[in-house]
Motif scaffolding. Structure first.
Motif, PDB file in Angstrom:
ATOM      1  N   LYS A 233       2.536  -8.169   0.598  1.00 37.92           N
ATOM      2  CA  LYS A 233       3.079  -8.000   1.948  1.00 37.92           C
ATOM      3  C   LYS A 233       2.801  -6.609   2.516  1.00 37.92           C
ATOM      4  O   LYS A 233       2.408  -6.469   3.682  1.00 37.92           O
ATOM      5  CB  LYS A 233       4.593  -8.263   1.933  1.00 37.92           C
ATOM      6  CG  LYS A 233       5.227  -8.217   3.322  1.00 37.92           C
ATOM      7  CD  LYS A 233       6.703  -8.588   3.256  1.00 37.92           C
ATOM      8  CE  LYS A 233       7.334  -8.542   4.652  1.00 37.92           C
ATOM      9  NZ  LYS A 233       8.766  -8.897   4.612  1.00 37.92           N
ATOM     10  N   GLN A 234       2.993  -5.580   1.701  1.00 40.07           N
ATOM     11  CA  GLN A 234       2.803  -4.212   2.193  1.00 40.07           C
ATOM     12  C   GLN A 234       1.359  -3.963   2.607  1.00 40.07           C
ATOM     13  O   GLN A 234       1.088  -3.348   3.637  1.00 40.07           O
ATOM     14  CB  GLN A 234       3.232  -3.217   1.099  1.00 40.07           C
ATOM     15  CG  GLN A 234       3.272  -1.769   1.532  1.00 40.07           C
ATOM     16  CD  GLN A 234       1.929  -1.053   1.382  1.00 40.07           C
ATOM     17  OE1 GLN A 234       1.136  -1.394   0.492  1.00 40.07           O
ATOM     18  NE2 GLN A 234       1.668  -0.096   2.243  1.00 40.07           N
ATOM     19  N   LYS A 235       0.422  -4.492   1.818  1.00 39.09           N
ATOM     20  CA  LYS A 235      -0.997  -4.247   2.132  1.00 39.09           C
ATOM     21  C   LYS A 235      -1.486  -5.118   3.291  1.00 39.09           C
ATOM     22  O   LYS A 235      -2.306  -4.679   4.104  1.00 39.09           O
ATOM     23  CB  LYS A 235      -1.846  -4.461   0.876  1.00 39.09           C
ATOM     24  CG  LYS A 235      -1.604  -3.356  -0.160  1.00 39.09           C
ATOM     25  CD  LYS A 235      -2.468  -3.518  -1.373  1.00 39.09           C
ATOM     26  CE  LYS A 235      -2.308  -2.300  -2.278  1.00 39.09           C
ATOM     27  NZ  LYS A 235      -0.928  -2.076  -2.706  1.00 39.09           N
ATOM     28  N   ILE A 236      -0.985  -6.339   3.401  1.00 36.55           N
ATOM     29  CA  ILE A 236      -1.335  -7.167   4.562  1.00 36.55           C
ATOM     30  C   ILE A 236      -0.738  -6.565   5.827  1.00 36.55           C
ATOM     31  O   ILE A 236      -1.331  -6.621   6.906  1.00 36.55           O
ATOM     32  CB  ILE A 236      -0.862  -8.611   4.360  1.00 36.55           C
ATOM     33  CG1 ILE A 236      -1.595  -9.251   3.176  1.00 36.55           C
ATOM     34  CG2 ILE A 236      -1.091  -9.443   5.618  1.00 36.55           C
ATOM     35  CD1 ILE A 236      -3.115  -9.275   3.316  1.00 36.55           C
ATOM     36  N   SER A 237       0.418  -5.951   5.686  1.00 36.28           N
ATOM     37  CA  SER A 237       1.018  -5.227   6.814  1.00 36.28           C
ATOM     38  C   SER A 237       0.095  -4.105   7.270  1.00 36.28           C
ATOM     39  O   SER A 237      -0.112  -3.890   8.473  1.00 36.28           O
ATOM     40  CB  SER A 237       2.373  -4.653   6.392  1.00 36.28           C
ATOM     41  OG  SER A 237       2.896  -3.818   7.400  1.00 36.28           O
ATOM     42  N   GLN A 238      -0.512  -3.411   6.312  1.00 36.11           N
ATOM     43  CA  GLN A 238      -1.447  -2.333   6.645  1.00 36.11           C
ATOM     44  C   GLN A 238      -2.689  -2.887   7.340  1.00 36.11           C
ATOM     45  O   GLN A 238      -3.221  -2.275   8.273  1.00 36.11           O
ATOM     46  CB  GLN A 238      -1.835  -1.583   5.370  1.00 36.11           C
ATOM     47  CG  GLN A 238      -2.583  -0.290   5.622  1.00 36.11           C
ATOM     48  CD  GLN A 238      -2.739   0.528   4.364  1.00 36.11           C
ATOM     49  OE1 GLN A 238      -2.380   0.087   3.269  1.00 36.11           O
ATOM     50  NE2 GLN A 238      -3.287   1.723   4.506  1.00 36.11           N
ATOM     51  N   VAL A 239      -3.145  -4.049   6.905  1.00 36.54           N
ATOM     52  CA  VAL A 239      -4.293  -4.695   7.545  1.00 36.54           C
ATOM     53  C   VAL A 239      -3.977  -4.988   9.014  1.00 36.54           C
ATOM     54  O   VAL A 239      -4.757  -4.666   9.922  1.00 36.54           O
ATOM     55  CB  VAL A 239      -4.664  -6.003   6.814  1.00 36.54           C
ATOM     56  CG1 VAL A 239      -5.639  -6.840   7.653  1.00 36.54           C
ATOM     57  CG2 VAL A 239      -5.283  -5.696   5.462  1.00 36.54           C
ATOM     58  N   LEU A 240      -2.820  -5.600   9.265  1.00 31.10           N
ATOM     59  CA  LEU A 240      -2.444  -5.963  10.632  1.00 31.10           C
ATOM     60  C   LEU A 240      -2.225  -4.731  11.503  1.00 31.10           C
ATOM     61  O   LEU A 240      -2.623  -4.710  12.680  1.00 31.10           O
ATOM     62  CB  LEU A 240      -1.176  -6.822  10.603  1.00 31.10           C
ATOM     63  CG  LEU A 240      -1.353  -8.230  10.009  1.00 31.10           C
ATOM     64  CD1 LEU A 240       0.000  -8.884   9.773  1.00 31.10           C
ATOM     65  CD2 LEU A 240      -2.209  -9.093  10.932  1.00 31.10           C
ATOM     66  N   SER A 245      -3.674  -1.883  15.997  1.00 35.04           N
ATOM     67  CA  SER A 245      -3.762  -0.517  16.527  1.00 35.04           C
ATOM     68  C   SER A 245      -5.151  -0.240  17.089  1.00 35.04           C
ATOM     69  O   SER A 245      -5.301   0.361  18.158  1.00 35.04           O
ATOM     70  CB  SER A 245      -3.423   0.488  15.428  1.00 35.04           C
ATOM     71  OG  SER A 245      -3.482   1.802  15.915  1.00 35.04           O
ATOM     72  N   ASN A 246      -6.187  -0.689  16.399  1.00 33.30           N
ATOM     73  CA  ASN A 246      -7.555  -0.536  16.905  1.00 33.30           C
ATOM     74  C   ASN A 246      -7.726  -1.254  18.232  1.00 33.30           C
ATOM     75  O   ASN A 246      -8.338  -0.734  19.175  1.00 33.30           O
ATOM     76  CB  ASN A 246      -8.553  -1.102  15.893  1.00 33.30           C
ATOM     77  CG  ASN A 246      -8.990  -0.067  14.874  1.00 33.30           C
ATOM     78  OD1 ASN A 246      -8.607   1.098  14.966  1.00 33.30           O
ATOM     79  ND2 ASN A 246      -9.750  -0.483  13.883  1.00 33.30           N
ATOM     80  N   ALA A 247      -7.197  -2.479  18.307  1.00 38.44           N
ATOM     81  CA  ALA A 247      -7.312  -3.263  19.548  1.00 38.44           C
ATOM     82  C   ALA A 247      -6.618  -2.550  20.700  1.00 38.44           C
ATOM     83  O   ALA A 247      -7.121  -2.538  21.834  1.00 38.44           O
ATOM     84  CB  ALA A 247      -6.714  -4.653  19.333  1.00 38.44           C
ATOM     85  N   GLY A 307     -10.766   7.279  10.700  1.00 34.70           N
ATOM     86  CA  GLY A 307     -12.083   6.661  10.685  1.00 34.70           C
ATOM     87  C   GLY A 307     -12.290   5.781   9.470  1.00 34.70           C
ATOM     88  O   GLY A 307     -13.398   5.348   9.176  1.00 34.70           O
ATOM     89  N   LEU A 308     -11.187   5.511   8.734  1.00 30.17           N
ATOM     90  CA  LEU A 308     -11.270   4.733   7.498  1.00 30.17           C
ATOM     91  C   LEU A 308     -10.519   3.416   7.588  1.00 30.17           C
ATOM     92  O   LEU A 308     -10.478   2.656   6.617  1.00 30.17           O
ATOM     93  CB  LEU A 308     -10.700   5.554   6.332  1.00 30.17           C
ATOM     94  CG  LEU A 308     -11.454   6.848   6.004  1.00 30.17           C
ATOM     95  CD1 LEU A 308     -10.622   7.721   5.078  1.00 30.17           C
ATOM     96  CD2 LEU A 308     -12.798   6.551   5.372  1.00 30.17           C
ATOM     97  N   GLY A 309      -9.918   3.132   8.744  1.00 34.96           N
ATOM     98  CA  GLY A 309      -9.059   1.962   8.887  1.00 34.96           C
ATOM     99  C   GLY A 309      -9.728   0.650   8.536  1.00 34.96           C
ATOM    100  O   GLY A 309      -9.209  -0.131   7.729  1.00 34.96           O
ATOM    101  N   LEU A 310     -10.890   0.369   9.130  1.00 33.96           N
ATOM    102  CA  LEU A 310     -11.566  -0.907   8.881  1.00 33.96           C
ATOM    103  C   LEU A 310     -12.128  -0.982   7.459  1.00 33.96           C
ATOM    104  O   LEU A 310     -12.201  -2.070   6.876  1.00 33.96           O
ATOM    105  CB  LEU A 310     -12.681  -1.121   9.907  1.00 33.96           C
ATOM    106  CG  LEU A 310     -12.207  -1.435  11.336  1.00 33.96           C
ATOM    107  CD1 LEU A 310     -13.398  -1.635  12.269  1.00 33.96           C
ATOM    108  CD2 LEU A 310     -11.306  -2.670  11.356  1.00 33.96           C
ATOM    109  N   ALA A 311     -12.510   0.169   6.906  1.00 33.04           N
ATOM    110  CA  ALA A 311     -12.973   0.181   5.513  1.00 33.04           C
ATOM    111  C   ALA A 311     -11.824  -0.209   4.584  1.00 33.04           C
ATOM    112  O   ALA A 311     -12.008  -0.965   3.619  1.00 33.04           O
ATOM    113  CB  ALA A 311     -13.514   1.557   5.147  1.00 33.04           C
TER     114      ALA A 311
END
Length: 344
Positions: A233-240, A245-247, A307-311
Motif C-alpha cells: 500500500k505504501q509503495k502504490i501510494s507513492q506511485v499514485l 503530481s506530475n499530471a 527528476g526521479l519520480g517516474l524512475a
C-alpha cells in the motif's frame, strides 16, 4: 569437408606437375610413339598411384601440423572455445568458434561503452541536480553572514529558502537511495489487501492544495465503489502521488482535468491516470522513465522535483511484477496505466 577438397586439389596439382616433369625428361632421353599403348598404360597407373600417395601424404601433413597449430592456438583462447575432444576439431570449426567469440566480445564491448556513457550522464545529472540547491544555500548563507541576518525580513525569508533547498537535497538523496535499493533487491514488499479506490481518494485530498494552485481538477472514475487489491500500500501510494503530481504540474490549461480510472480486468485491477495537459512528444516517450530525464526544459528545477519520480514508479511496479504503460498525444494529453493483483 573444405580441407578434404583442398587436399584432393593439391594432390592432383602435385601429381600433374611430377608427371609433366617425368614426361619431359623421358622425351629427351627416348622417343616414344604417340600410339605406344605401353607408355600410356604406364603413365595411367603411375598417375593413380602418385595421386593416392600424394593425397595421403598431404592429408597426413595437414592433419599433423594442423592439430599442432590448433593446440598452440588453444593455449591463448578461452576454454569454452575449444572442443572437449581435440581430435574432432578442425580449422573450419575453430574458425567458426573464434568468429562467434569475436561477435560476443564485440557485443560486450558495445554494452560496456553504453554503460560508460550512461555512467557519465548519470554522474553529470546527479551533480547538476545537487548543484542548484547547494549554490542556493551557499548564496543565502553568505548574504546572512554579510549582515543580512540583522534584517529580520531578509533573515526569515532566506532561512525559509535554505530550508526548502535542504529539503530538496534530502529528497534527491532519498530517491536515489530508494532506486539503488530496488536495483540491488534490498527492498522487500509488505503486501496487504486494501481498497485502491479509497487510497486514490486519500491522495486526491492530499494533493488538493497543489491542484488548486494550478487550477486543476482531480477526480476518480470507477466501475465499483470498493475495489480490493493485493499490493504494498505504501509503495502504490507513492506511485499514485508521483503520477498525479506530475499530471498537475504539466496541466498548462485553463481547465486542467486529471482523471484516475479504476476497473476490473479478470483477476487484475486496471489503474489509469489520465490528463488533458500538454502531452509528450513521440521522441521523448522512450526516455521518460530514465533517471533525471525531463520531458521539457521549461519545467526546470524550480519545481523542486528530483527528476526521479517516474524512475521510482517503474521500479515499484516491476517489484510487483507489473509494467507501467504510457500513451500520449502531444498538446492533447497523457495516460499512464498499470495493473495490480485483485484481492480474492
Amino acid at each position: 569437408m573444405k580441407f578434404q577438397r583442398l587436399t584432393l586439389f593439391a594432390s592432383i596439382v602435385l601429381t600433374a606437375v611430377v608427371l609433366m616433369v617425368v614426361y619431359i625428361f623421358d622425351n629427351v632421353k627416348h622417343e616414344f610413339s604417340d600410339t605406344d599403348q605401353q607408355f600410356f598404360l604406364t603413365v595411367g597407373i603411375s598417375s593413380v598411384l602418385m595421386l593416392l600417395i600424394n593425397y595421403f601424404i598431404i592429408d597426413f601433413l595437414l592433419n599433423f601440423y594442423g592439430k599442432r597449430q590448433i593446440r598452440k592456438i588453444s593455449t591463448i583462447l578461452p576454454g569454452d572455445i575449444i572442443h572437449d575432444d581435440e581430435q574432432s576439431l578442425n580449422f573450419q570449426e575453430l574458425g567458426e568458434r573464434v568468429s562467434e567469440m569475436s561477435q560476443k566480445k564485440t557485443t560486450e564491448i558495445d554494452t560496456m561503452k553504453e554503460m560508460e556513457t550512461y555512467r557519465k550522464e548519470y554522474i553529470g545529472n546527479v551533480s547538476h541536480e545537487m548543484k542548484t540547491p547547494l549554490f542556493s544555500i551557499q548564496g543565502y548563507v553568505e548574504t546572512l553572514m554579510d549582515g543580512g541576518i540583522e534584517n529580520l525580513n531578509i533573515r526569515d525569508k532566506y532561512l525559509d529558502r535554505i530550508d526548502k533547498s535542504v529539503e530538496r537535497l534530502l529528497n534527491i538523496v532519498k530517491d536515489l537511495d530508494m532506486i539503488n535499493q530496488f536495483e540491488s533487491g534490498e527492498i522487500t514488499l509488505n503486501k496487504s489487501d486494501f481498497d485502491i479506490n479509497l487510497l486514490v481518494r486519500e491522495i486526491i485530498d492530499l494533493l488538493d492544495l497543489e491542484a488548486e494552485k494550478k487550477s486543476a481538477k482531480v477526480s476518480l472514475h470507477t466501475t465499483t465503489n470498493q475495489l480490493m487489491v493485493t499490493a504494498d500500500k505504501q509503495k502504490i501510494s507513492q506511485v499514485l502521488i508521483n503520477l498525479i503530481s506530475n499530471a498537475i504540474h504539466y496541466s498548462n490549461r485553463e481547465e486542467a482535468k486529471i482523471t484516475v480510472n479504476t476497473a476490473v480486468l479478470k483477476n487484475k485491477v486496471l489503474v489509469e491516470v489520465e490528463d488533458n495537459g500538454m502531452g509528450i512528444k513521440p521522441e521523448a516517450l522512450p526516455r521518460i522513465f530514465e533517471r533525471f530525464y525531463r520531458v521539457e526544459s521549461s519545467r526546470n528545477r524550480k519545481d523542486g522535483g528530483s527528476g526521479l519520480g517516474l524512475a521510482i514508479v517503474k521500479h515499484i511496479l516491476e517489484a510487483h511484477h507489473q509494467n507501467i504503460k504510457v500513451e500520449s498525444v502531444y498538446l492533447e494529453g497523457t495516460k499512464f496505466s498499470f495493473l495490480l493483483d485483485r484481492a480474492i
